[in-house]
Design a protein around this motif. Structure first.
Motif, PDB file in Angstrom:
ATOM      1  N   PHE A  49      28.816  21.193  45.386  1.00 29.12           N
ATOM      2  CA  PHE A  49      29.407  20.905  46.725  1.00 29.12           C
ATOM      3  C   PHE A  49      27.725  20.876  47.764  1.00 29.12           C
ATOM      4  CE2 PHE A  49      29.517  20.449  51.767  1.00 29.12           C
ATOM      5  CZ  PHE A  49      30.481  19.258  51.019  1.00 29.12           C
ATOM      6  N   LYS A  50      27.104  21.077  47.449  1.00 31.44           N
ATOM      7  CA  LYS A  50      25.785  21.580  48.965  1.00 31.44           C
ATOM      8  C   LYS A  50      24.210  20.485  48.261  1.00 31.44           C
ATOM      9  CE  LYS A  50      26.413  25.608  51.617  1.00 31.44           C
ATOM     10  NZ  LYS A  50      25.439  24.840  53.266  1.00 31.44           N
ATOM     11  N   LEU A  90      35.624  16.597  45.272  1.00 26.94           N
ATOM     12  CA  LEU A  90      36.293  17.559  46.839  1.00 26.94           C
ATOM     13  C   LEU A  90      38.085  17.470  46.194  1.00 26.94           C
ATOM     14  CD1 LEU A  90      34.809  17.707  49.673  1.00 26.94           C
ATOM     15  CD2 LEU A  90      34.398  19.162  47.927  1.00 26.94           C
ATOM     16  N   ALA A  91      38.816  16.693  45.804  1.00 27.55           N
ATOM     17  CA  ALA A  91      40.007  16.676  45.734  1.00 27.55           C
ATOM     18  C   ALA A  91      41.138  16.930  44.463  1.00 27.55           C
ATOM     19  CB  ALA A  91      40.630  15.043  46.172  1.00 27.55           C
ATOM     20  N   ILE A 142      32.256  11.959  47.023  1.00 29.48           N
ATOM     21  CA  ILE A 142      32.235  13.467  47.378  1.00 29.48           C
ATOM     22  C   ILE A 142      33.835  14.279  47.327  1.00 29.48           C
ATOM     23  CG2 ILE A 142      31.681  15.586  48.844  1.00 29.48           C
ATOM     24  CD1 ILE A 142      28.582  14.279  48.095  1.00 29.48           C
ATOM     25  N   GLU A 143      34.149  12.977  48.126  1.00 31.14           N
ATOM     26  CA  GLU A 143      35.485  13.159  48.688  1.00 31.14           C
ATOM     27  C   GLU A 143      36.226  13.404  47.438  1.00 31.14           C
ATOM     28  OE1 GLU A 143      37.050   9.456  50.853  1.00 31.14           O
ATOM     29  OE2 GLU A 143      38.880  10.456  50.468  1.00 31.14           O
ATOM     30  N   ARG A 167      38.381  19.266  42.312  1.00 31.31           N
ATOM     31  CA  ARG A 167      38.172  20.348  42.566  1.00 31.31           C
ATOM     32  C   ARG A 167      38.991  21.065  43.302  1.00 31.31           C
ATOM     33  NH1 ARG A 167      36.549  22.189  39.101  1.00 31.31           N
ATOM     34  NH2 ARG A 167      35.351  24.250  40.178  1.00 31.31           N
ATOM     35  N   ARG A 168      40.033  20.810  44.366  1.00 30.72           N
ATOM     36  CA  ARG A 168      40.301  21.280  44.815  1.00 30.72           C
ATOM     37  C   ARG A 168      42.204  21.670  43.739  1.00 30.72           C
ATOM     38  NH1 ARG A 168      44.219  19.627  47.525  1.00 30.72           N
ATOM     39  NH2 ARG A 168      43.313  17.232  48.320  1.00 30.72           N
ATOM     40  N   ALA A 225      26.062  17.395  48.313  1.00 32.01           N
ATOM     41  CA  ALA A 225      25.086  16.749  49.993  1.00 32.01           C
ATOM     42  C   ALA A 225      23.966  16.174  50.731  1.00 32.01           C
ATOM     43  CB  ALA A 225      26.787  17.449  50.497  1.00 32.01           C
ATOM     44  N   LEU A 259      29.848   9.634  49.562  1.00 34.65           N
ATOM     45  CA  LEU A 259      30.470  10.851  50.622  1.00 34.65           C
ATOM     46  C   LEU A 259      31.656   9.952  50.282  1.00 34.65           C
ATOM     47  CD1 LEU A 259      27.925  10.416  52.596  1.00 34.65           C
ATOM     48  CD2 LEU A 259      29.396  10.342  54.215  1.00 34.65           C
ATOM     49  N   TRP A 260      32.707   8.746  50.191  1.00 33.29           N
ATOM     50  CA  TRP A 260      33.144   9.059  48.933  1.00 33.29           C
ATOM     51  C   TRP A 260      34.251   9.097  47.757  1.00 33.29           C
ATOM     52  CZ3 TRP A 260      34.046   8.469  53.967  1.00 33.29           C
ATOM     53  CH2 TRP A 260      32.731   7.231  54.594  1.00 33.29           C
ATOM     54  N   LEU A 306      34.838  29.462  43.347  1.00 30.48           N
ATOM     55  CA  LEU A 306      34.363  29.263  44.746  1.00 30.48           C
ATOM     56  C   LEU A 306      33.362  28.924  45.126  1.00 30.48           C
ATOM     57  CD1 LEU A 306      38.169  30.145  46.682  1.00 30.48           C
ATOM     58  CD2 LEU A 306      37.329  27.981  45.371  1.00 30.48           C
ATOM     59  N   THR A 324      31.414  26.241  43.385  1.00 29.73           N
ATOM     60  CA  THR A 324      32.417  24.652  43.696  1.00 29.73           C
ATOM     61  C   THR A 324      31.111  24.550  45.203  1.00 29.73           C
ATOM     62  OG1 THR A 324      34.342  24.462  42.975  1.00 29.73           O
ATOM     63  CG2 THR A 324      34.141  23.783  44.527  1.00 29.73           C
ATOM     64  N   VAL A 325      31.194  25.304  45.694  1.00 33.15           N
ATOM     65  CA  VAL A 325      30.333  25.117  47.219  1.00 33.15           C
ATOM     66  C   VAL A 325      29.290  25.065  46.752  1.00 33.15           C
ATOM     67  CG1 VAL A 325      29.178  26.539  48.976  1.00 33.15           C
ATOM     68  CG2 VAL A 325      31.443  27.063  49.051  1.00 33.15           C
ATOM     69  N   ILE A 335      41.531  24.164  40.723  1.00 35.85           N
ATOM     70  CA  ILE A 335      41.301  24.665  41.361  1.00 35.85           C
ATOM     71  C   ILE A 335      42.792  26.029  41.073  1.00 35.85           C
ATOM     72  CG2 ILE A 335      40.179  27.074  42.815  1.00 35.85           C
ATOM     73  CD1 ILE A 335      37.761  24.967  42.859  1.00 35.85           C
TER      74      ILE A 335
END
Lengths: 118, 118
Positions: B45-46, B65-66, B61-62, B68-69, B49, B58-59, B38, B41-42, B72
């Protein structure tokens, strides 16, 4: 929303004719508002991303991104058959100033104003 | 994966009994690996971003993120009936070292090793 004559607003919008000049004015106002909204979304995203410390905040940002993307896609619909409604909303949200639409015919401007005030 | 005796691995995993000590060892190794993943991943992500300049990024990254979530959530499944498979994968991905599982019974360790090598 129905007019006094009972013609619904979608029919009125569909029956409007846009000159080449009007299309050019509309396109510029539309693109400027979209670009500004996208830029402010990028700025807010960077602020949220900068504050995030835990993965749970990433999943919140993911949900927020999905909502922003959906809202922007729905709001910025460049079809002439709905454009007065789009502009009405953008004026209502203070994303477009009436000045930017100067040069559109009075019938369109009045319709946009009515929608903005609705 | 079938054993020489023809018993499938899911049946073998379901039939394992975990002592309180083993559960405690397993829980710690699991939570440590999850927390590390986690955090990385943070961090990624940073970094993404920070590099983003346009809404289109941004899309992207969206979507990332989906994924990765989802990955995990699927990977970190703390049910004893699948835990050897989870640990096998985490060892294979170098997210858990075998040392962290010291104290589990030999039958479990061998099973985990076999899965890790699979």
């Amino acid at each position: 929303m129905a007019t006094a004559a009972g013609t619904d607003i979608y029919t009125i919008m569909r029956n409007l004719r846009w000159s080449a000049t009007e299309k050019s004015i509309a396109r510029k106002a539309f693109e400027d508002a979209l670009e500004t909204e996208l830029q402010s979304t990028v700025a807010e995203f960077k602020s949220r991303a900068g504050r995030a410390k835990h993965a749970s905040e990433l999943w919140e940002i993911e949900v927020w991104l999905a909502e922003r993307r959906k809202e922007i896609n729905e709001k910025y619909d460049y079809r002439y058959s709905v454009l007065p409604m789009v502009f009405g909303r953008l004026i209502n949200e203070d994303r477009i100033q009436e000045d930017q639409l100067r040069g559109l015919r009075t019938d369109k401007l009045e319709l946009i104003r009515r929608i903005a005030a609705f």
